[in-house]
Design a protein around this motif. Structure first.
Motif, mmCIF file in Angstrom:
data_model
loop_
_atom_site.group_PDB
_atom_site.id
_atom_site.type_symbol
_atom_site.label_atom_id
_atom_site.label_comp_id
_atom_site.label_asym_id
_atom_site.label_seq_id
_atom_site.Cartn_x
_atom_site.Cartn_y
_atom_site.Cartn_z
ATOM 1 N N ARG A 95 0.844 -1.202 0.000
ATOM 2 C CA ARG A 95 0.000 0.000 0.000
ATOM 3 C C ARG A 95 0.871 1.241 0.000
ATOM 4 N NH1 ARG A 95 -5.184 -1.549 3.533
ATOM 5 N NH2 ARG A 95 -4.084 -3.073 4.779
ATOM 6 N N LEU A 98 1.452 3.596 3.027
ATOM 7 C CA LEU A 98 2.178 3.091 4.196
ATOM 8 C C LEU A 98 3.666 3.081 3.888
ATOM 9 C CD1 LEU A 98 0.055 -0.022 5.238
ATOM 10 C CD2 LEU A 98 -0.013 2.247 6.231
ATOM 11 N N THR A 99 4.470 3.020 4.935
ATOM 12 C CA THR A 99 5.912 2.879 4.736
ATOM 13 C C THR A 99 6.227 1.404 4.532
ATOM 14 O OG1 THR A 99 6.337 2.521 7.064
ATOM 15 C CG2 THR A 99 6.275 4.796 6.333
ATOM 16 N N GLU A 102 5.699 -0.490 7.760
ATOM 17 C CA GLU A 102 4.289 -0.721 8.122
ATOM 18 C C GLU A 102 3.651 -1.781 7.233
ATOM 19 O OE1 GLU A 102 3.629 3.895 9.551
ATOM 20 O OE2 GLU A 102 3.106 3.248 7.529
ATOM 21 N N ILE A 105 4.675 -5.064 8.613
ATOM 22 C CA ILE A 105 4.007 -5.340 9.885
ATOM 23 C C ILE A 105 2.567 -5.775 9.630
ATOM 24 C CG2 ILE A 105 3.100 -4.207 11.960
ATOM 25 C CD1 ILE A 105 5.749 -2.695 12.123
ATOM 26 N N TRP A 106 1.954 -5.211 8.602
ATOM 27 C CA TRP A 106 0.595 -5.618 8.248
ATOM 28 C C TRP A 106 0.554 -7.104 7.880
ATOM 29 C CZ3 TRP A 106 -2.184 -7.289 3.885
ATOM 30 C CH2 TRP A 106 -3.571 -7.180 4.001
ATOM 31 N N TYR A 107 1.680 -7.596 7.335
ATOM 32 C CA TYR A 107 1.736 -9.013 6.989
ATOM 33 C C TYR A 107 2.090 -9.888 8.185
ATOM 34 C CZ TYR A 107 1.115 -8.071 2.076
ATOM 35 O OH TYR A 107 0.582 -7.694 0.871
#
Lengths: 224, 74, 247, 237
Positions: A95, A98-99, A102, A105-107
């Motif tokens: 996305r 997002l960085t 991030e 981290i979403w994964y």
């Protein structure tokens, strides 16, 4: 106890045919993916490479034939398959608001492992900048950083992983794939370029193409 | 049971309500007729589409045959 | 076995051949019932004491409204069958039911509005039933618009089936809420269709037209489904035979 | 048994984000893409400000239309912002990744709806006293307007997500989403305005609020299920 073979089969495809918009893409496809091996799917544009991958991850459901994950058939086996699946598609699943950090981290990655993985794909220093500021190749590397996370799932299904990568990136990725295979994982990927991997088989979808997709069908199918 | 109106003109007028009643019936039956006719029209269109596709297939077969002949003779 | 029967019923070809024999009878029945019922209702049923002759619109308004609602449920049920068993025939029935239901809803709305003029003095009154019908029309239009917008037939089938199911869950809530809203905003005026006690001399023609509408609906649904099947199964031999022979 | 040796079926230990991480990142996204969500909101607030210019400034007239107007604007604001709910995730492949998670899609969808509500419905409810003042709503209606908007917009977010999921793969959705979702919004609108009207007229309005709460409970339980199915249907493309 019988002798356990070195490379048991994880994913089996038997007599698979895929349709798209009422057009048969390929039929009679057979192959088995074992642990510690990779299969490269080849074929011209529109041969159905992406459709095949999307069928194998359960997103596309328009297929005939059998797909077995560790011996149990689709679609019942899909939830179990997803527990050991890492899929990176044409769209990387990154996305841009997002960085890179991030995104990882979403994964489900921890901060430390995410930073380590970003370092592996040569993106250290970029972890805090938004992805829409990064180039196409860098965004691709953010997606591929998932492959470098520790505890990566065992089955990798990758759609054209090498696009937009430079020579160094390709080499790093090939190295990581080899390491994954060595540790008993398995890879299914589509790619046009030749790969230098140890245990690599290839399947050419052009061999399973239907001659005349417009010809009248004898059989009729009740269930779509 | 008997006819409720004294004359045909009376039947059409219906005490001034005729216009509403007749418009309602006319629209209803027009809509139902349109529904009934629609499959006929579509069917004709499908037939034309099939003929078009069959022509394409025949032409393609012919072209490949000619090409094969050229290749074989060469 | 039960499954075999189910399987055969789901075969487009079997359906096409079987229903072909029913069509003339259904067409005949609906034509006779509709003509007889209409003439009966228009000319022979007695005048209504309160509403005069304008009440004769009831003989097209009520059956259309009946079937508009029943048609939505039929659409949703066939969509559900399609979603669960992935049956192509059920999806075809669902897709065919949408425009038919929309037309019937339109008929119910239009005749209701026309009827309102002599009864209430206005074409459009926000009566609970008319408002519910309007929302039903929007539900139908939503399904049709979605089916037009999605490019791939199979995706469109399943998306429309889901939307129809969601709509079905909502219809009772919508009807109840609109009913509540109506009683809140307006004292009970003359309702178009008072279900309380209808005289037999008016009821029998109404029943005739309702049965006629049911036959008509069945016939229309079958013909629409059959053409839809021809279009979708155009690559099969039997469809090509049907199309080239039946010119 | 076939001649090939088949790997025994084992569950892989795949790292999976928990609900809190999920929610946190969705919030972050909503914050960074605030224009997508805030613009419809601001647009409708400004429409409400234009309303007296069109209708005339008579306080009674404005007070009469206030509950309905505020509610219709709330409905349109949630509807317009709904379109961007899943679209960018669909385009960048994240939505597909979401369906590949081992846990049910239900929770992911619920998180998305929740964040959508926090970004649209909640600010709208918080702004409602201001709008009520602008439109001369009698003082008795304030609390009821706030509470009904709070619950009603949450239902709208949940129901609208179904439409967003169904239209996400459509190339030019236009007003398709509105067409699909609008009829489903009717009960919420009716009971929302009904509650406020009852409060203004000095009647008890707890029954309407209870129905709104019941609608919200039903929507929270069922709508994410439908949305999850719709997402899978739309992705099979």
């Amino acid at each position: 106890m019988p002798v356990t073979p070195k490379f048991p089969v994880v994913l089996q495809v038997r007599d698979l045919a895929c349709d798209r918009d009422g057009r048969r893409l390929f039929e009679g496809l057979d192959f088995s993916l074992c642990t510690g091996t990779a299969i490269q799917i080849k074929g011209s544009n529109g041969a159905g490479k992406t459709t095949l991958l999307r069928t194998l991850i359960g997103t596309a459901s328009d297929f005939r034939g059998e797909i077995l994950w560790c011996g149990s058939p689709f679609p019942g086996a899909l939830p179990v398959l997803r527990e050991s699946l890492l899929y990176i598609g044409h769209q990387g699943g990154v996305r841009d608001s997002l960085t890179p950090l991030e995104n990882l981290i979403w994964y489900g990655a921890t901060r430390e492992s995410a930073l380590w993985a970003l370092d592996c794909v040569d993106l250290s220093g970029f972890e805090g900048s938004l992805c829409h500021g990064l180039s196409a190749g860098e965004n691709r590397r953010v997606a591929l950083a998932r492959l470098f996370l520790p505890q990566a799932p065992s089955l990798w299904i990758l759609d054209e992983p090498f696009t937009a990568l430079d020579a160094v990136g390709v080499a790093t990725l090939e190295q990581q794939m080899a390491a994954h295979l060595h540790s008993g994982g398995s890879i299914l990927l589509t790619s046009h370029q030749p790969l230098s991997l140890g245990r690599l088989a290839s399947v050419d979808l052009s061999d399973f193409m239907v001659d005349e997709p417009l010809v009248a069908m004898e059989a009729e199918h009740v269930f779509s | 049971m008997q006819f409720q109106f004294s004359s045909f003109a009376d039947f059409l007028m219906m005490d001034g309500h005729g216009i509403y009643v007749w418009i309602s019936y006319a629209v209803t039956f027009a809509a139902l007729t349109a529904l009934a006719l629609y499959p006929w029209i579509t069917r004709r269109r499908i037939q034309r589409e099939l003929q078009r596709q069959q022509r394409i297939v025949q032409r393609r077969r012919k072209v490949t045959k000619e090409r094969m002949a050229v290749v074989e003779s060469a | 076995m039960a499954w075999q029967w189910f399987h055969r019923l789901g075969s487009p070809r079997w359906f096409y051949q079987k229903t072909g024999a029913w069509l003339p009878w259904l067409a005949l029945a609906s034509a006779v019932l509709l003509i007889v019922g209409s003439i009966w209702g228009l000319g022979f049923a007695p005048e209504d004491a309160k509403q005069g002759n304008s009440y004769r619109i009831i003989f097209v308004h009520v059956p259309a409204a009946f079937l508009a609602l029943a048609g939505y449920y039929l659409m949703a049920v066939s969509g559900a069958i399609g979603l669960i068993w992935k049956m192509k025939l059920a999806f075809a029935v669902m897709r065919a039911a949408a425009p038919i239901g929309a037309v019937l809803t339109f008929i119910a709305l239009f005749t209701g509005a026309i009827w309102g003029k002599p009864t209430w003095g206005a074409y459009w009154v926000w009566d609970a039933r008319i408002t519910s019908m309007l929302i039903l029309l929007f539900l139908y239009i939503g399904v049709m618009a979605l089916s037009q917008a999605v490019n791939r037939e199979q995706v469109a089938d399943r998306a429309c089936a889901l939307l129809a199911l969601v709509g079905t869950v909502n219809i009772p809530i919508i009807y109840k809420s609109v009913d509540w809203w109506f009683t809140l905003h307006q004292p009970a005026t003359l309702r178009l269709t008072e279900a309380s006690s209808i005289d037999p001399s008016m009821f029998y023609p109404l029943l005739t037209v309702i049965i006629g509408f049911y036959c008509m609906y069945a016939w229309t649904l079958l013909t629409h489904t059959r053409t839809l099947l021809l279009r979708r199964e155009i690559r099969t031999k039997w469809v090509q035979q049907v199309l080239t022979e039946g010119k | 048994m076939s001649s090939v040796d088949i790997h025994p079926l084992v569950s892989g230990a795949r790292a999976v984000p928990d609900f809190a991480t999920f929610l946190r990142i969705e919030m972050l996204l909503a914050l960074r893409r605030r224009a997508d969500i805030a613009n419809p909101l601001l647009f409708f607030v400004s429409v409400l400000a234009l309303l007296p210019l069109g209708l005339g400034p008579e306080p009674e007239l404005l007070a009469n239309v206030a509950p309905g107007m505020i509610w219709v604007m709330a409905l349109l604001a949630t509807l317009l912002s709904q379109e961007s709910l899943l679209r960018s995730d669909f385009e960048n492949g994240t939505l597909e990744q979401l369906t590949l998670l081992p846990q049910p899609l239900y929770f992911a969808v619920l998180a998305k709806s929740l964040v959508h509500w926090i970004a649209t419905g909640l600010p709208l409810a918080l702004l409602s006293p201001l709008l009520a003042v602008m439109l001369n709503l009698p003082g008795e209606g304030y609390l009821c307007l706030f509470v009904s908007l709070l619950m009603g917009t949450a239902s709208l977010s949940l129901i609208g997500a179904i439409g967003a999921a169904l239209t996400v793969a459509v190339r030019r959705p236009g007003l398709l989403l509105a067409l699909i979702v609008m009829p489903l919004y009717v009960p919420v609108l009716i009971f929302g305005t009904g509650a406020v009207q009852a409060a203004i007229d000095g009647y008890a309005y707890s029954a309407q609020l209870a129905i709104l709460a019941a609608l919200l409970a039903a929507a929270a339980a069922l709508a994410p299920l439908a949305t999850a199915v719709a997402v899978r249907i739309s992705l099979d493309n």
